[in-house]
Design an enzyme around this catalytic site. Sequence first.
Site, PDB file in Angstrom:
ATOM      1  N   PRO A 147       0.834  -1.181   0.076  1.00 36.81           N
ATOM      2  CA  PRO A 147       0.097  -0.272   0.031  1.00 36.81           C
ATOM      3  C   PRO A 147       0.954   1.374   0.066  1.00 36.81           C
ATOM      4  O   PRO A 147       1.731   1.355   0.931  1.00 36.81           O
ATOM      5  CB  PRO A 147      -0.709  -0.093   1.332  1.00 36.81           C
ATOM      6  CG  PRO A 147      -0.382  -1.591   1.865  1.00 36.81           C
ATOM      7  CD  PRO A 147       0.850  -1.704   1.066  1.00 36.81           C
ATOM      8  N   GLU A 148       0.657   1.946  -1.099  1.00 45.40           N
ATOM      9  CA  GLU A 148       1.426   3.330  -1.053  1.00 45.40           C
ATOM     10  C   GLU A 148       0.182   4.189  -1.072  1.00 45.40           C
ATOM     11  O   GLU A 148      -1.081   3.918  -1.007  1.00 45.40           O
ATOM     12  CB  GLU A 148       2.204   3.448  -2.247  1.00 45.40           C
ATOM     13  CG  GLU A 148       3.263   2.319  -2.338  1.00 45.40           C
ATOM     14  CD  GLU A 148       4.342   2.537  -3.640  1.00 45.40           C
ATOM     15  OE1 GLU A 148       4.477   3.624  -4.247  1.00 45.40           O
ATOM     16  OE2 GLU A 148       4.992   1.489  -3.954  1.00 45.40           O
ATOM     17  N   HIS A 190      -4.151 -13.584  11.536  1.00 44.57           N
ATOM     18  CA  HIS A 190      -3.376 -12.389  11.642  1.00 44.57           C
ATOM     19  C   HIS A 190      -4.300 -11.191  11.805  1.00 44.57           C
ATOM     20  O   HIS A 190      -3.751  -9.861  11.355  1.00 44.57           O
ATOM     21  CB  HIS A 190      -2.492 -12.309  10.565  1.00 44.57           C
ATOM     22  CG  HIS A 190      -1.668 -13.348   9.811  1.00 44.57           C
ATOM     23  ND1 HIS A 190      -0.944 -13.693  10.808  1.00 44.57           N
ATOM     24  CD2 HIS A 190      -1.818 -14.193   8.880  1.00 44.57           C
ATOM     25  CE1 HIS A 190      -0.313 -15.032  10.097  1.00 44.57           C
ATOM     26  NE2 HIS A 190      -0.976 -14.983   9.099  1.00 44.57           N
ATOM     27  N   ARG A 196       2.342  -9.872   7.786  1.00 40.64           N
ATOM     28  CA  ARG A 196       3.792  -9.539   8.061  1.00 40.64           C
ATOM     29  C   ARG A 196       4.024  -8.528   9.281  1.00 40.64           C
ATOM     30  O   ARG A 196       5.118  -8.437   9.506  1.00 40.64           O
ATOM     31  CB  ARG A 196       4.323  -9.055   6.631  1.00 40.64           C
ATOM     32  CG  ARG A 196       5.765  -9.788   6.518  1.00 40.64           C
ATOM     33  CD  ARG A 196       6.208  -9.338   5.151  1.00 40.64           C
ATOM     34  NE  ARG A 196       5.203 -10.204   4.089  1.00 40.64           N
ATOM     35  CZ  ARG A 196       5.261  -9.935   2.723  1.00 40.64           C
ATOM     36  NH1 ARG A 196       6.502  -9.203   2.185  1.00 40.64           N
ATOM     37  NH2 ARG A 196       4.465 -10.586   2.171  1.00 40.64           N
TER      38      ARG A 196
END
Length: 280
Positions: A2-3, A104, A123
Amino acid sequence: MPELPEVETVAQGVHERAHGQRILAAEFSRAREPFKTDPDTMAAVLTGQRIARVHRVGKHIVFDLETPRPPKGKAEPADHQWIVHLGMTGRLLYSAASVPVPPHTHGRLSLSSGHELRFVDARRFGRMGLHSGARAQPFSGPGSEPLHISPEDFAALFRGRKLSIKAALLNQKLLHGVGNIYADESLYWAGIRPTRIAGSLSRERLLKLHAALQQVLRKAIELGGSSVSDYVDADGVRGFFQLEHRVYDRAGEPCRACAAEIRKMVHAGRGTHYCPRCQR
DNA sequence: ATATGGCCCTGGTTGC
DNA sequence: TGCAACCAGGGCCATA
Protein backbone atom coordinates in the site's frame (compact mmCIF):
# COMPACT_ATOMS: atom_id res chain seq x y z
CA MET A 1 2.21 -2.87 -1.04
CA PRO A 2 0.00 0.00 0.00
CA GLU A 3 1.32 3.37 -1.11
CA LEU A 4 -0.53 6.65 -1.53
CA PRO A 5 -3.13 5.48 -4.09
CA GLU A 6 -3.87 2.27 -2.21
CA VAL A 7 -4.11 4.04 1.13
CA GLU A 8 -6.34 6.71 -0.44
CA THR A 9 -8.63 3.99 -1.81
CA VAL A 10 -8.86 2.25 1.55
CA ALA A 11 -9.45 5.52 3.41
CA GLN A 12 -12.23 6.55 1.01
CA GLY A 13 -13.85 3.14 1.27
CA VAL A 14 -13.75 3.11 5.05
CA HIS A 15 -15.02 6.67 5.20
CA GLU A 16 -18.03 5.90 3.01
CA ARG A 17 -19.00 2.93 5.13
CA ALA A 18 -18.01 3.90 8.64
CA HIS A 19 -18.36 7.65 9.05
CA GLY A 20 -21.00 8.75 11.49
CA GLN A 21 -20.88 5.45 13.31
CA ARG A 22 -20.04 4.94 16.94
CA ILE A 23 -17.36 2.61 18.14
CA LEU A 24 -19.12 0.29 20.56
CA ALA A 25 -16.08 -1.79 21.44
CA ALA A 26 -12.44 -2.06 20.50
CA GLU A 27 -10.16 -5.02 20.87
CA PHE A 28 -6.47 -5.34 20.05
CA SER A 29 -4.24 -8.37 20.22
CA ARG A 30 -1.48 -8.05 22.74
CA ALA A 31 1.03 -10.10 20.84
CA ARG A 32 4.24 -8.25 20.04
CA GLU A 33 4.07 -4.58 19.20
CA PRO A 34 2.20 -3.48 16.11
CA PHE A 35 1.28 -0.45 18.22
CA LYS A 36 2.49 3.04 18.80
CA THR A 37 0.06 3.31 21.68
CA ASP A 38 -0.50 0.78 24.43
CA PRO A 39 -3.33 -1.48 23.19
CA ASP A 40 -5.41 -1.17 26.36
CA THR A 41 -5.19 2.61 26.34
CA MET A 42 -6.08 2.69 22.66
CA ALA A 43 -9.12 0.46 23.17
CA ALA A 44 -10.29 2.55 26.11
CA VAL A 45 -9.97 5.83 24.22
CA LEU A 46 -11.65 4.56 21.06
CA THR A 47 -14.63 2.98 22.80
CA GLY A 48 -17.64 5.31 22.70
CA GLN A 49 -16.16 7.67 20.11
CA ARG A 50 -17.93 8.59 16.92
CA ILE A 51 -16.07 8.37 13.60
CA ALA A 52 -16.50 11.82 12.07
CA ARG A 53 -14.27 11.36 9.04
CA VAL A 54 -11.69 8.99 7.62
CA HIS A 55 -9.00 10.34 5.34
CA ARG A 56 -5.42 9.88 4.20
CA VAL A 57 -2.25 11.70 5.17
CA GLY A 58 0.79 10.31 3.38
CA LYS A 59 0.56 6.55 3.82
CA HIS A 60 -1.40 6.95 7.05
CA ILE A 61 -5.14 6.41 7.42
CA VAL A 62 -6.49 9.02 9.81
CA PHE A 63 -9.72 8.67 11.77
CA ASP A 64 -11.09 11.98 13.04
CA LEU A 65 -13.03 11.16 16.20
CA GLU A 66 -15.81 12.93 18.03
CA THR A 67 -16.80 12.65 21.66
CA PRO A 68 -20.56 12.50 22.03
CA ARG A 69 -21.82 14.92 24.69
CA PRO A 70 -24.34 13.35 27.09
CA PRO A 71 -27.24 15.94 27.29
CA LYS A 72 -28.50 16.14 23.73
CA GLY A 73 -25.99 13.82 22.14
CA LYS A 74 -24.22 16.72 20.54
CA ALA A 75 -20.72 15.84 19.51
CA GLU A 76 -17.54 17.81 19.77
CA PRO A 77 -14.24 17.12 18.05
CA ALA A 78 -12.18 14.77 20.15
CA ASP A 79 -8.63 15.45 21.07
CA HIS A 80 -7.59 12.16 19.52
CA GLN A 81 -7.15 10.87 16.02
CA TRP A 82 -6.70 7.19 15.37
CA ILE A 83 -3.82 6.54 12.95
CA VAL A 84 -3.39 3.34 10.97
CA HIS A 85 -0.40 2.49 8.79
CA LEU A 86 -0.78 -0.61 6.60
CA GLY A 87 2.94 -1.30 6.24
CA MET A 88 3.50 -3.93 3.58
CA THR A 89 0.64 -6.36 3.92
CA GLY A 90 -1.79 -4.58 6.20
CA ARG A 91 -5.51 -4.57 5.41
CA LEU A 92 -8.32 -2.57 6.91
CA LEU A 93 -11.50 -4.49 6.23
CA TYR A 94 -15.09 -3.42 6.77
CA SER A 95 -16.96 -6.66 7.35
CA ALA A 96 -20.27 -7.89 8.70
CA ALA A 97 -19.70 -9.30 12.16
CA SER A 98 -20.85 -12.67 10.90
CA VAL A 99 -17.93 -12.92 8.46
CA PRO A 100 -15.25 -15.19 9.98
CA VAL A 101 -12.30 -13.28 11.43
CA PRO A 102 -9.29 -13.86 9.15
CA PRO A 103 -5.92 -15.07 10.46
CA HIS A 104 -3.48 -12.34 11.55
CA THR A 105 -6.24 -10.03 12.73
CA HIS A 106 -4.63 -7.68 15.27
CA GLY A 107 -7.43 -5.21 15.83
CA ARG A 108 -11.23 -5.15 15.74
CA LEU A 109 -13.63 -2.23 16.16
CA SER A 110 -17.30 -3.07 16.65
CA LEU A 111 -19.42 -0.36 15.04
CA SER A 112 -23.00 0.74 15.69
CA SER A 113 -24.16 -0.69 12.34
CA GLY A 114 -23.23 -4.17 13.46
CA HIS A 115 -20.21 -4.24 11.18
CA GLU A 116 -16.62 -4.57 12.24
CA LEU A 117 -13.52 -2.75 11.14
CA ARG A 118 -10.67 -5.23 11.15
CA PHE A 119 -6.95 -4.64 10.95
CA VAL A 120 -5.32 -7.68 9.40
CA ASP A 121 -1.57 -7.88 8.80
CA ALA A 122 0.35 -11.08 8.18
CA ARG A 123 3.79 -9.54 8.06
CA ARG A 124 3.28 -7.17 10.98
CA PHE A 125 4.91 -4.16 9.37
CA GLY A 126 1.73 -2.16 9.94
CA ARG A 127 1.19 0.14 12.90
CA MET A 128 -1.71 1.63 14.81
CA GLY A 129 -1.72 4.43 17.32
CA LEU A 130 -3.44 7.49 18.75
CA HIS A 131 -2.49 11.01 17.83
CA SER A 132 -3.34 13.14 20.84
CA GLY A 133 -3.61 16.90 20.97
CA ALA A 134 -5.42 16.77 17.62
CA ARG A 135 -7.58 19.84 18.26
CA ALA A 136 -4.56 22.08 18.51
CA GLN A 137 -2.42 20.18 16.04
CA PRO A 138 -4.04 17.64 13.72
CA PHE A 139 -1.86 14.80 12.47
CA SER A 140 0.06 16.13 9.49
CA GLY A 141 2.49 13.35 8.62
CA PRO A 142 6.23 13.48 8.20
CA GLY A 143 6.57 15.32 4.87
CA SER A 144 4.78 17.16 2.06
CA GLU A 145 1.75 15.84 0.19
CA PRO A 146 2.70 14.83 -3.36
CA LEU A 147 -0.74 15.78 -4.71
CA HIS A 148 -0.81 19.22 -3.09
CA ILE A 149 2.77 20.46 -3.30
CA SER A 150 3.42 23.16 -5.90
CA PRO A 151 5.89 22.48 -8.73
CA GLU A 152 8.39 25.00 -7.36
CA ASP A 153 8.23 23.68 -3.80
CA PHE A 154 8.63 20.19 -5.20
CA ALA A 155 11.78 21.14 -7.10
CA ALA A 156 13.15 22.88 -4.00
CA LEU A 157 12.91 19.65 -1.98
CA PHE A 158 15.77 18.14 -3.95
CA ARG A 159 18.08 21.10 -4.27
CA GLY A 160 21.56 20.34 -2.92
CA ARG A 161 20.70 16.73 -2.07
CA LYS A 162 23.43 14.21 -2.64
CA LEU A 163 21.31 11.10 -2.52
CA SER A 164 19.75 9.55 -5.62
CA ILE A 165 16.41 10.83 -6.88
CA LYS A 166 14.84 7.45 -6.14
CA ALA A 167 16.06 7.45 -2.54
CA ALA A 168 14.82 11.03 -2.22
CA LEU A 169 11.35 10.11 -3.53
CA LEU A 170 11.17 7.28 -1.00
CA ASN A 171 12.19 9.54 1.89
CA GLN A 172 8.92 10.20 3.72
CA LYS A 173 10.33 13.27 5.47
CA LEU A 174 10.64 15.04 2.14
CA LEU A 175 7.54 13.76 0.39
CA HIS A 176 5.19 11.32 2.08
CA GLY A 177 3.09 8.67 0.36
CA VAL A 178 5.42 7.66 -2.45
CA GLY A 179 6.72 4.09 -2.22
CA ASN A 180 8.63 1.77 -4.48
CA ILE A 181 6.04 1.30 -7.23
CA TYR A 182 5.20 4.95 -7.78
CA ALA A 183 8.80 6.09 -7.44
CA ASP A 184 9.77 3.76 -10.32
CA GLU A 185 6.71 4.59 -12.42
CA SER A 186 7.00 8.37 -12.06
CA LEU A 187 10.72 8.30 -12.87
CA TYR A 188 9.90 6.33 -16.00
CA TRP A 189 7.37 8.91 -17.19
CA ALA A 190 9.80 11.72 -16.42
CA GLY A 191 12.59 9.93 -18.32
CA ILE A 192 14.96 10.03 -15.33
CA ARG A 193 17.35 7.23 -14.36
CA PRO A 194 16.59 6.31 -10.69
CA THR A 195 20.27 6.48 -9.74
CA ARG A 196 20.69 10.14 -10.78
CA ILE A 197 21.78 12.37 -7.89
CA ALA A 198 18.73 14.41 -6.86
CA GLY A 199 20.62 17.68 -6.53
CA SER A 200 22.08 17.34 -10.02
CA LEU A 201 18.71 17.42 -11.79
CA SER A 202 17.74 20.62 -13.55
CA ARG A 203 14.66 22.57 -12.50
CA GLU A 204 13.00 21.57 -15.77
CA ARG A 205 13.53 17.86 -15.15
CA LEU A 206 12.17 18.20 -11.63
CA LEU A 207 9.09 20.05 -12.88
CA LYS A 208 8.57 17.22 -15.33
CA LEU A 209 8.89 14.71 -12.48
CA HIS A 210 6.36 16.67 -10.44
CA ALA A 211 3.84 16.46 -13.27
CA ALA A 212 4.59 12.78 -13.92
CA LEU A 213 4.23 11.84 -10.28
CA GLN A 214 0.90 13.62 -9.88
CA GLN A 215 -0.41 12.10 -13.08
CA VAL A 216 0.61 8.58 -12.07
CA LEU A 217 -0.85 8.94 -8.57
CA ARG A 218 -4.16 10.34 -9.84
CA LYS A 219 -4.53 7.62 -12.45
CA ALA A 220 -3.72 4.96 -9.85
CA ILE A 221 -6.33 6.32 -7.43
CA GLU A 222 -8.84 6.26 -10.28
CA LEU A 223 -8.11 2.57 -10.84
CA GLY A 224 -8.26 1.63 -7.16
CA GLY A 225 -4.50 1.26 -6.72
CA SER A 226 -2.04 -1.48 -7.70
CA SER A 227 -2.54 -5.05 -6.52
CA VAL A 228 0.90 -6.58 -6.95
CA SER A 229 1.03 -9.02 -4.06
CA ASP A 230 -1.98 -8.92 -1.81
CA TYR A 231 -3.33 -5.42 -1.58
CA VAL A 232 -7.12 -5.11 -1.36
CA ASP A 233 -9.45 -2.25 -0.43
CA ALA A 234 -11.87 -2.05 2.51
CA ASP A 235 -14.23 -4.50 0.77
CA GLY A 236 -11.46 -6.94 -0.09
CA VAL A 237 -11.44 -5.89 -3.77
CA ARG A 238 -8.22 -5.69 -5.79
CA GLY A 239 -7.07 -2.63 -7.75
CA PHE A 240 -6.23 -2.39 -11.44
CA PHE A 241 -3.31 -0.01 -11.78
CA GLN A 242 -0.80 -2.89 -11.96
CA LEU A 243 -2.05 -3.36 -15.53
CA GLU A 244 -0.80 0.15 -16.32
CA HIS A 245 2.71 -0.32 -14.95
CA ARG A 246 5.45 0.64 -17.40
CA VAL A 247 8.47 -0.61 -15.47
CA TYR A 248 7.54 -1.98 -12.04
CA ASP A 249 7.62 -5.80 -12.01
CA ARG A 250 8.29 -5.84 -15.79
CA ALA A 251 11.98 -6.83 -15.83
CA GLY A 252 12.90 -8.50 -19.11
CA GLU A 253 9.74 -7.32 -20.85
CA PRO A 254 9.89 -4.75 -23.65
CA CYS A 255 9.46 -1.05 -22.92
CA ARG A 256 6.04 0.04 -24.19
CA ALA A 257 7.61 3.13 -25.74
CA CYS A 258 10.90 1.95 -27.28
CA ALA A 259 10.85 -1.88 -26.96
CA ALA A 260 14.15 -1.96 -25.06
CA GLU A 261 14.28 -4.59 -22.32
CA ILE A 262 13.20 -3.27 -18.92
CA ARG A 263 15.96 -3.75 -16.37
CA LYS A 264 15.86 -4.46 -12.67
CA MET A 265 18.54 -3.74 -10.11
CA VAL A 266 18.77 -3.20 -6.39
CA HIS A 267 19.07 0.46 -5.54
CA ALA A 268 18.30 2.36 -2.33
CA GLY A 269 17.72 -1.08 -0.83
CA ARG A 270 14.76 -1.71 -3.14
CA GLY A 271 14.06 -3.51 -6.37
CA THR A 272 14.40 -0.75 -8.94
CA HIS A 273 12.98 -1.00 -12.46
CA TYR A 274 13.78 1.25 -15.41
CA CYS A 275 14.06 1.47 -19.18
CA PRO A 276 17.75 1.84 -20.12
CA ARG A 277 16.87 3.79 -23.26
CA CYS A 278 14.04 6.09 -22.12
CA GLN A 279 15.57 6.99 -18.74
CA ARG A 280 18.87 8.87 -18.65
C1' DA B 1 22.92 17.38 9.71
C1' DT B 2 22.82 14.00 5.94
C1' DA B 3 23.20 9.50 4.03
C1' DT B 4 23.52 4.45 4.13
C1' DG B 5 22.59 -0.23 5.31
C1' DG B 6 20.67 -3.88 8.36
C1' DC B 7 16.70 -5.58 10.49
C1' DC B 8 11.94 -6.94 11.36
C1' DC B 9 8.22 -10.52 9.60
C1' DT B 10 5.94 -14.39 6.99
C1' DG B 11 3.63 -16.07 2.65
C1' DG B 12 4.74 -17.19 -1.86
C1' DT B 13 8.14 -18.60 -5.16
C1' DT B 14 12.26 -20.82 -6.67
C1' DG B 15 15.58 -24.44 -6.89
C1' DC B 16 17.65 -28.65 -5.81
C1' DT C 1 7.31 -34.49 -4.83
C1' DG C 2 9.13 -32.19 -0.73
C1' DC C 3 11.44 -29.09 1.63
C1' DA C 4 14.63 -25.35 2.49
C1' DA C 5 16.49 -21.17 0.98
C1' DC C 6 15.34 -17.00 -0.82
C1' DC C 7 12.72 -12.82 -1.85
C1' DA C 8 9.43 -8.92 -1.24
C1' DG C 9 9.97 -3.87 1.27
C1' DG C 10 8.18 0.55 4.79
C1' DG C 11 9.96 2.43 8.50
C1' DC C 12 13.05 2.55 12.21
C1' DC C 13 17.50 2.41 14.15
C1' DA C 14 22.53 2.31 14.43
C1' DT C 15 26.43 3.86 12.23
C1' DA C 16 29.64 6.70 9.33
